[in-house]
Design an enzyme around this catalytic site. Structure first.
Site, PDB file in Angstrom:
ATOM      1  N   GLU A  44      -6.903   4.695   7.912  1.00 38.64           N
ATOM      2  CA  GLU A  44      -6.749   6.126   7.588  1.00 38.64           C
ATOM      3  C   GLU A  44      -8.011   6.657   6.920  1.00 38.64           C
ATOM      4  O   GLU A  44      -8.387   7.813   7.104  1.00 38.64           O
ATOM      5  CB  GLU A  44      -5.499   6.315   6.704  1.00 38.64           C
ATOM      6  CG  GLU A  44      -4.218   6.138   7.521  1.00 38.64           C
ATOM      7  CD  GLU A  44      -3.030   5.565   6.750  1.00 38.64           C
ATOM      8  OE1 GLU A  44      -3.008   5.618   5.514  1.00 38.64           O
ATOM      9  OE2 GLU A  44      -2.111   5.052   7.427  1.00 38.64           O
TER      10      GLU A  44
ATOM     11  N   LYS B 193       0.119   4.214  -0.146  1.00 35.47           N
ATOM     12  CA  LYS B 193      -0.512   5.407   0.447  1.00 35.47           C
ATOM     13  C   LYS B 193      -0.270   6.607  -0.486  1.00 35.47           C
ATOM     14  O   LYS B 193      -0.193   6.410  -1.698  1.00 35.47           O
ATOM     15  CB  LYS B 193       0.022   5.635   1.866  1.00 35.47           C
ATOM     16  CG  LYS B 193      -0.087   4.356   2.704  1.00 35.47           C
ATOM     17  CD  LYS B 193       0.041   4.564   4.172  1.00 35.47           C
ATOM     18  CE  LYS B 193      -0.124   3.223   4.885  1.00 35.47           C
ATOM     19  NZ  LYS B 193      -0.079   3.348   6.333  1.00 35.47           N
TER      20      LYS B 193
ATOM     21  N   ASN C 269       0.880  -1.176   0.000  1.00 34.07           N
ATOM     22  CA  ASN C 269       0.000   0.000   0.000  1.00 34.07           C
ATOM     23  C   ASN C 269       0.912   1.219   0.000  1.00 34.07           C
ATOM     24  O   ASN C 269       1.504   1.558   1.021  1.00 34.07           O
ATOM     25  CB  ASN C 269      -0.890  -0.020   1.248  1.00 34.07           C
ATOM     26  CG  ASN C 269      -1.697   1.255   1.405  1.00 34.07           C
ATOM     27  OD1 ASN C 269      -1.726   2.096   0.500  1.00 34.07           O
ATOM     28  ND2 ASN C 269      -2.354   1.408   2.544  1.00 34.07           N
TER      29      ASN C 269
ATOM     30  N   GLY D  51       2.667   2.462  10.736  1.00 29.04           N
ATOM     31  CA  GLY D  51       3.627   3.542  10.543  1.00 29.04           C
ATOM     32  C   GLY D  51       4.323   3.981  11.816  1.00 29.04           C
ATOM     33  O   GLY D  51       4.984   5.024  11.848  1.00 29.04           O
TER      34      GLY D  51
HETATM   35  P1  13P Z   1       3.148   0.476   7.668  1.00 28.07           P
HETATM   36  O1  13P Z   1       3.663  -0.823   7.077  1.00 28.07           O
HETATM   37  O2  13P Z   1       3.881   1.679   7.167  1.00 28.07           O
HETATM   38  O3  13P Z   1       3.038   0.409   9.144  1.00 28.07           O
HETATM   39  O4  13P Z   1       1.651   0.647   7.122  1.00 28.07           O
HETATM   40  C1  13P Z   1       0.765  -0.402   7.246  1.00 28.07           C
HETATM   41  C2  13P Z   1      -0.449  -0.066   6.464  1.00 28.07           C
HETATM   42  O5  13P Z   1      -1.207   0.811   6.834  1.00 28.07           O
HETATM   43  C3  13P Z   1      -0.697  -0.812   5.229  1.00 28.07           C
HETATM   44  O6  13P Z   1      -1.981  -0.583   4.754  1.00 28.07           O
END
Ligand code: 13P
Length: 249
Positions: free
Chosen positions: A96, A11, A9, A172
């Protein structure tokens, strides 16, 4: 044995130039792997990444989708549009989206229904916040989020849907649920489905997401009910993402 899936992902990250390098490296490194690998990229890059993945087995995905088919929904993107760009997957109900953009359990369920009806495979995210975990509500929250999806798509809908358990406090943050903590929630998710249909529960893919790194992926993916990962930060670094894919192989 359930096949494993590792989905990146991205983002809200990327650029035309950076994507090209990243996708080329992942495409080559992932070619010999047996697990499924997918990249969920921002809308404007779907065409670019679709082109880069055209001759590969890697799947393309989006990060959200509208629950509506078409019409006066400024800024939204429909299932049919994602299909035109070669998407196989769509992330639905990421924390999110739930927290920052107000997506309720019902909206998440409606998006799943739309995705399934249009032939996209939803990767449905569930997970508790830190406060919810600390107050002992983890199972209750996850179970409620799952129940909303189940009541909308029915247990038969799970044939074409993947669940991702993403504890919000682990996203994150560098904090990961321990393999045992994650396994406990994954097992509870599978039990909830098994109460309705044991066969469906046995084949349901349940991914873990939240600070998955090359260093912790092997142990996480070794858990009985963890069928791969949904990867944020580490999906932006080809070497790390490929190491995580290797761990799922
Ligand atoms: P991280 O791997 O950066 O913690 O993010 C996880 C996430 O939200 C994947 O959708």
């Amino acid at each position: 044995m359930r096949k494993k899936l590792v989905a990146g992902n991205w983002k809200m990250h990327g650029s035309l130039q950076a994507n090209q390098r990243l996708v080329e490296a992942v495409r080559e490194g992932a070619a010999p792997l047996r697990c499924d690998v997918a990249l969920c990229v921002p809308f404007p890059y779907l065409a670019q990444v679709s082109g880069l993945l055209s001759a590969s087995t890697l799947g393309l995905g989006a990060q959200t989708v509208s629950e509506f088919g078409q019409g006066a929904y400024t800024g939204e993107v429909s299932v049919a549009m994602l299909k035109e760009f070669g998407c196989r997957y769509v992330i639905v109900g990421h924390s999110e989206r739930r927290t920052l953009f107000g997506e309720t359990d019902q909206v998440v369920a409606d998006k799943c229904v739309a995705a399934l009806a249009g032939g996209l495979l939803p990767i449905v995210c569930v997970g508790e916040t830190r406060l919810e975990r600390e107050s002992g509500q983890t199972q209750e929250v996850v179970s409620r989020q799952l129940a909303a999806v189940l009541s909308a798509v029915g247990v038969a809908g799970l044939a074409n849907l993947v669940i991702a358990y993403e504890p919000v406090w682990a996203i994150g943050t560098g904090l990961t649920a321990s393999p045992a903590e994650a396994q406990a929630v994954h097992a509870a998710i599978r039990e909830q489905v098994a109460a309705l249909d044991a066969g469906r529960a046995a084949t349901l893919q349940i991914l873990y997401g939240g600070s998955v790194k090359p260093q912790n992926a092997v142990e996480l993916f070794a858990q009985a009910d963890i069928d791969g990962g949904l990867i944020g930060g580490a999906a932006l670094v080809a070497e790390d993402f490929l190491a995580i894919c290797q761990a799922a192989n």
